[in-house]
Design an enzyme around this catalytic site. Structure first.
Site, short mmCIF file in Angstrom:
data_model
loop_
_atom_site.label_atom_id
_atom_site.label_comp_id
_atom_site.label_asym_id
_atom_site.label_seq_id
_atom_site.Cartn_x
_atom_site.Cartn_y
_atom_site.Cartn_z
CD GLU A 1 11.21 2.33 13.18
OE1 GLU A 1 11.93 3.19 12.73
OE2 GLU A 1 11.02 1.83 11.89
CB THR B 1 -7.35 0.62 10.94
OG1 THR B 1 -8.13 0.34 10.41
CG2 THR B 1 -6.21 -0.75 12.11
CB VAL B 2 -3.00 3.56 11.11
CG1 VAL B 2 -1.84 3.65 12.04
CG2 VAL B 2 -2.30 2.15 10.65
CE LYS C 1 4.83 -3.45 5.20
NZ LYS C 1 3.87 -4.37 5.24
CB ILE D 1 10.00 -4.19 13.69
CG1 ILE D 1 9.36 -5.35 13.43
CG2 ILE D 1 11.92 -5.13 13.73
CD1 ILE D 1 9.45 -6.82 13.14
N GLY E 1 5.67 -3.42 10.41
CA GLY E 1 5.27 -2.24 11.93
C GLY E 1 5.54 -2.31 13.02
CB VAL F 1 9.28 -1.11 7.30
CG1 VAL F 1 10.49 -2.28 6.53
CG2 VAL F 1 9.47 -0.44 5.70
N GLY G 1 -1.17 -4.66 11.80
CA GLY G 1 -2.43 -3.97 13.37
C GLY G 1 -2.44 -3.23 13.72
N1 HSE Z 1 -1.14 -4.84 4.61
C1 HSE Z 1 -0.02 -4.95 6.28
C2 HSE Z 1 0.77 -6.35 6.10
C3 HSE Z 1 -0.10 -4.47 7.21
O1 HSE Z 1 0.14 -6.64 6.40
O2 HSE Z 1 1.94 -6.55 6.54
C4 HSE Z 1 1.18 -3.14 7.66
O3 HSE Z 1 1.94 -2.71 6.68
#
Ligand code: HSE
Length: 408
Positions: free
Chosen positions: A124, A11-12, A200, A131, A129, A127, A297
């Site tokens: 970055e 995904t990433v 996180k 932000i 996503g 934590v 996401g």
């Molecule tokens: N599974 C994590 C979440 C993905 O839902 O925040 C992003 O770190």
């Protein structure tokens, strides 16, 4: 021209590829030179996908190519990511990662290697996503003694709790949709049991204290026990249940925890819904600051990863990250003061006297249609005192912490 390699085309990883292709002109401009993805590493093949042209299955191809100056690790999990990242750093290649598990477990060691090699280890996207909270703590909020960080740091569970409260979805339906939307971890237990948020908050705590926070010592409670009934009580009380990760300096020392908490409308995190994340920071001279945005996401996470790539290309020398190997001592939660919501079986008439004996004055609540039980909220008290009463309460079904920012 800066050549980079991407480890992992999930995904990433596919998001990183897409962000660089979509925003190539702006990425190049911001980096000050052209950025080219020379390799993507994955065990799988992707027939028909243009990535096939640069796909490799052998990590040594990347490691031994002196043209590759930045390695992007978006595989997830500690191994083999740790070995790959460490070897890249030892070879003098900067690394950018979104991997919370890796950063929480091995952060200080990898930061130290990057410092010694005068390159960078950036994380970055690990934590919040998209932000930008890591760089903010490391480079911006540096004049403050940070007293508290609390946040909604897991997009999956925030999405689930929002859908369960607003749409009446069942837990399993909400989780399945979060998985389909690409928010959840490969093993979603990390999300719903709170471990993702725990890693996180441990990373953020390490950054603002400068000492290593062992995530395994952070009290962690997920959302698996949060039921539709609990949510009905919260609604009746005008509260929302959110999975909160928090870390704060108290008289007893630094306490950190992850747990579902009932928030009042006045709480800064009350309106953070769906997959959004937010981080509330309180500094001794700054006062409060809030950072809010897409928390999980493909593209939001990739946006943060690519911003790290740009930073690594722009800054070939090390940018110091304050996170030493020395362990941080965490204090017990016992002295933290707040209110507690309790559900108890039986009727208010028969139980209230006992409840008052154990907890003093309480605010009771009854949800229309939920027979044979009632709920109450205690006054502000410390966790240890609450637990003594809770253990002695016959018929106790459930307890959830309630935030009382203004009552403390
Ligand atoms: N599974 C994590 C979440 C993905 O839902 O925040 C992003 O770190």
């Amino acid at each position: 021209m800066a050549k980079i390699a991407v480890l992992g085309y999930g995904t990433v990883g596919s998001g990183v590829y897409e962000v660089i292709k979509t925003n190539q002109t702006i990425v190049n401009k911001n980096a000050g030179e052209d950025i080219e993805i020379k390799y993507v590493l994955d065990l799988r093949d992707f027939p028909g996908d243009p990535v096939e042209e640069i796909l490799v299955h052998d990590y040594d191809v990347i490691l031994n190519d002196p043209e590759v100056s930045v390695v992007v690790e978006v595989m997830g999990g500690v191994e083999p990511a740790y070995t790959f990242v460490k070897n890249a750093l030892l070879k003098g290649k900067s690394v950018c990662t979104s991997n919370k598990a890796l950063v929480a477990a091995k952060g200080p060691e990898l930061i130290k290697i990057a410092r010694e090699k005068d390159i960078n280890f950036f994380f970055e996207a690990s934590v919040g996503g998209g932000i930008p909270i890591i760089r903010t703590l490391n480079l911006c909020l540096t004049a403050d003694d940070i007293e508290e960080i609390s946040g909604i740091l897991n997009g999956t569970t925030n999405y689930m709790l929002t859908k369960m409260a607003d749409e009446g979805w069942e837990f399993d339906e909400a989780l399945k949709t979060a998985q389909e939307l690409g928010y959840a971890e490969h093993n979603p237990e990390a999300d719903i049991d709170g471990w993702d948020a725990c890693r996180k908050i441990a990373i953020l705590t390490s950054l603002y204290t400068g000492k290593n926070t062992d995530y395994e010592k952070v009290y962690t409670e997920g959302i698996t026990k949060v039921s539709a009934r609990d949510i009905k009580y919260a609604k009746e009380l005008g509260l929302k249940i959110k999975l909160i990760a928090e870390s704060q300096k108290t008289e007893a020392g630094l306490v950190a925890m992850v747990a579902p908490i009932m928030l009042k409308k006045t709480h800064p995190l009350y309106n953070v819904e769906n997959v959004l994340n937010a981080v509330y920071v309180r500094g001794n001279v700054l006062g409060p600051a809030m950072f809010f945005g897409s928390g999980a996401g493909k593209l939001p996470t990739a946006s943060a990863v690519v911003s790290d790539v740009i930073a690594a290309v722009k800054n070939r020398s090390n940018i110091k990250v304050e996170w030493d190997e020395e362990d941080l001592n965490l204090a017990s939660l016992g002295s933290v003061k707040r209110s507690f919501f309790v559900r108890v079986s039986g009727s208010e008439d028969e139980k209230l006297k006992r409840v008052n004996e154990l907890f003093g004055e309480v605010r009771t609540v009854k949800v229309p249609g939920l027979d044979g039980e009632f709920g109450f909220i205690t006054k502000v008290m410390c966790e240890d005192d609450f637990n003594v009463g809770y253990d002695m309460l016959d018929g106790a079904i459930r307890r959830i912490r309630v935030d009382n920012v203004e009552d403390k």
